[in-house]
Motif scaffolding. Structure first.
Motif, short mmCIF file in Angstrom:
data_model
loop_
_atom_site.label_atom_id
_atom_site.label_comp_id
_atom_site.label_asym_id
_atom_site.label_seq_id
_atom_site.Cartn_x
_atom_site.Cartn_y
_atom_site.Cartn_z
N TRP A 47 57.63 26.51 43.19
CA TRP A 47 56.37 27.11 42.74
C TRP A 47 55.15 26.35 43.25
O TRP A 47 54.08 26.94 43.43
CB TRP A 47 56.35 27.22 41.22
N VAL A 48 55.31 25.04 43.50
CA VAL A 48 54.19 24.28 44.06
C VAL A 48 53.87 24.80 45.46
O VAL A 48 52.71 25.04 45.80
CB VAL A 48 54.53 22.78 44.09
N LYS A 49 54.91 25.00 46.28
CA LYS A 49 54.70 25.54 47.62
C LYS A 49 54.10 26.93 47.56
O LYS A 49 53.19 27.26 48.33
CB LYS A 49 56.04 25.58 48.36
N ALA A 50 54.61 27.75 46.61
CA ALA A 50 54.10 29.12 46.48
C ALA A 50 52.62 29.12 46.14
O ALA A 50 51.83 29.91 46.67
CB ALA A 50 54.90 29.87 45.43
N LEU A 51 52.21 28.23 45.24
CA LEU A 51 50.79 28.15 44.87
C LEU A 51 49.95 27.64 46.04
O LEU A 51 48.84 28.12 46.27
CB LEU A 51 50.61 27.25 43.65
N ASP A 52 50.48 26.67 46.77
CA ASP A 52 49.75 26.14 47.93
C ASP A 52 49.53 27.22 48.99
O ASP A 52 48.52 27.20 49.69
CB ASP A 52 50.52 24.97 48.55
N GLY A 54 49.02 30.26 48.39
CA GLY A 54 48.01 31.20 47.88
C GLY A 54 48.63 32.45 47.29
O GLY A 54 49.70 32.89 47.71
N LEU A 55 47.96 33.01 46.30
CA LEU A 55 48.44 34.21 45.63
C LEU A 55 47.61 35.41 46.07
O LEU A 55 46.39 35.31 46.23
CB LEU A 55 48.33 34.05 44.11
N PRO A 56 48.25 36.54 46.26
CA PRO A 56 47.50 37.74 46.64
C PRO A 56 46.68 38.27 45.47
O PRO A 56 46.99 38.01 44.30
CB PRO A 56 48.59 38.73 47.04
N GLU A 57 45.64 39.00 45.79
CA GLU A 57 44.87 39.67 44.74
C GLU A 57 45.75 40.73 44.07
O GLU A 57 46.62 41.33 44.71
CB GLU A 57 43.64 40.35 45.34
N ILE A 58 45.53 40.95 42.78
CA ILE A 58 46.27 41.99 42.08
C ILE A 58 45.84 43.35 42.61
O ILE A 58 44.64 43.66 42.67
CB ILE A 58 46.03 41.92 40.56
N GLU A 59 46.81 44.16 43.00
CA GLU A 59 46.51 45.50 43.50
C GLU A 59 46.76 46.50 42.38
O GLU A 59 47.83 46.50 41.76
CB GLU A 59 47.40 45.83 44.70
N TYR A 60 45.80 47.33 42.12
CA TYR A 60 45.91 48.32 41.05
C TYR A 60 46.09 49.72 41.61
O TYR A 60 45.43 50.11 42.57
CB TYR A 60 44.64 48.31 40.18
N LEU A 61 46.98 50.47 40.96
CA LEU A 61 47.01 51.91 41.20
C LEU A 61 45.83 52.56 40.48
O LEU A 61 45.20 53.48 41.00
CB LEU A 61 48.32 52.50 40.69
N HIS A 62 45.58 52.06 39.26
CA HIS A 62 44.47 52.57 38.44
C HIS A 62 44.06 51.45 37.49
O HIS A 62 44.85 51.01 36.67
CB HIS A 62 44.93 53.81 37.66
N GLU A 63 42.85 50.96 37.64
CA GLU A 63 42.39 49.86 36.79
C GLU A 63 42.04 50.35 35.38
O GLU A 63 41.56 51.46 35.21
CB GLU A 63 41.17 49.19 37.43
N PRO A 64 42.24 49.48 34.36
CA PRO A 64 42.79 48.13 34.43
C PRO A 64 44.26 48.04 34.00
O PRO A 64 44.82 46.96 33.94
CB PRO A 64 41.93 47.38 33.41
N TYR A 65 44.87 49.19 33.67
CA TYR A 65 46.19 49.15 33.03
C TYR A 65 47.37 49.48 33.95
O TYR A 65 48.50 49.46 33.48
CB TYR A 65 46.21 50.14 31.85
N PHE A 66 47.11 49.76 35.21
CA PHE A 66 48.20 50.18 36.10
C PHE A 66 48.25 49.34 37.37
O PHE A 66 47.98 49.83 38.46
CB PHE A 66 48.05 51.67 36.46
N PRO A 67 48.62 48.05 37.25
CA PRO A 67 48.82 47.26 38.47
C PRO A 67 50.03 47.78 39.23
O PRO A 67 51.03 48.18 38.64
CB PRO A 67 49.04 45.83 37.94
N ARG A 68 49.93 47.79 40.54
CA ARG A 68 51.01 48.31 41.37
C ARG A 68 52.24 47.41 41.28
O ARG A 68 52.16 46.19 41.29
CB ARG A 68 50.56 48.41 42.83
#
Length: 202
Positions: A47-52, A54-68
């Motif tokens: 998880w340290v490598k994964a955080l280094d 970088g994390l992608p932005e959350i992609e939504y189908l429909h904000e704010p309750y439907f993240p893809r």
């Protein structure tokens, strides 16, 4: 007769990759540790490598309750407008050019048609299934579902109790619904949305 769908190693790999997990082939590493390559192996996430990285932005189908790509549950009392809300969101997704599958098992046909006439989903992208008799506790039905929803951005299930004959009070059965229906949908790029009348009391 009780039937269970077997989840293969390849399907587990696809589920893990779809959720951003690292998949490591372990037979050689297991041999180095003197373990049976066919045994159970746990591989921690770096998880340290994964955080280094970088994390992608959350992609939504429909904000704010439907993240893809996540498993979405909508529950509440009868008459709380769950169905019309879900159909409204699904209709909007279809107008935006995303393929949607909507399985309606509760409302009368004419009521659903009245709602569709007002919401005006794009018929090229909105697949509407009415009282199919589908039982997602049956592996054969699950296979059909996977084929029908291939390429969809989202699949709506209205409602859980009408589309699944399992017992929601038996943890193992609920876990199997998650493992054999919802996660495979995620693995093929579908965001599953399940409507349910009430949440579990605990």
């Amino acid at each position: 007769v009780s039937m269970r769908r077997v989840v293969t190693t390849q399907q587990l790999r696809e589920m893990a990759l779809a959720q951003g997990m690292e998949v490591v082939d372990e037979p050689e590493r297991a041999g180095e540790r003197g373990e049976d390559a066919d045994g159970y192996i746990l591989q921690p996430l770096d998880w340290v490598k994964a955080l280094d990285e970088g994390l992608p932005e959350i992609e939504y189908l429909h904000e704010p309750y439907f993240p893809r790509g996540v498993r979405i549950w909508i529950w509440g009392a009868t008459g709380a407008a769950k169905s019309i809300y879900a159909m409204w969101v699904g209709s909007g997704l279809s107008v935006a050019g995303l393929d949607v599958a909507y399985f309606s098992e509760e409302n009368p046909r004419d009521e659903d048609l009245r709602r569709l006439s007002l919401l005006r989903p794009d018929p090229k992208h909105f697949r509407f299934y009415w009282r199919t008799g589908m039982d997602l506790a049956d592996p054969a039905w699950v296979e059909v579902l996977m084929r029908e929803t291939s390429g969809c951005a989202a699949a709506f299930f209205d409602s859980w109790t009408d589309l699944w004959s399992g017992d929601e009070n038996v943890n193992r059965e609920v876990q199997q619904f998650d493992a054999t229906v919802l996660k495979p949908l995620q693995a093929q790029g579908v965001t599953p949305v399940v409507l349910h009348h009430t949440g579990h009391p605990q």
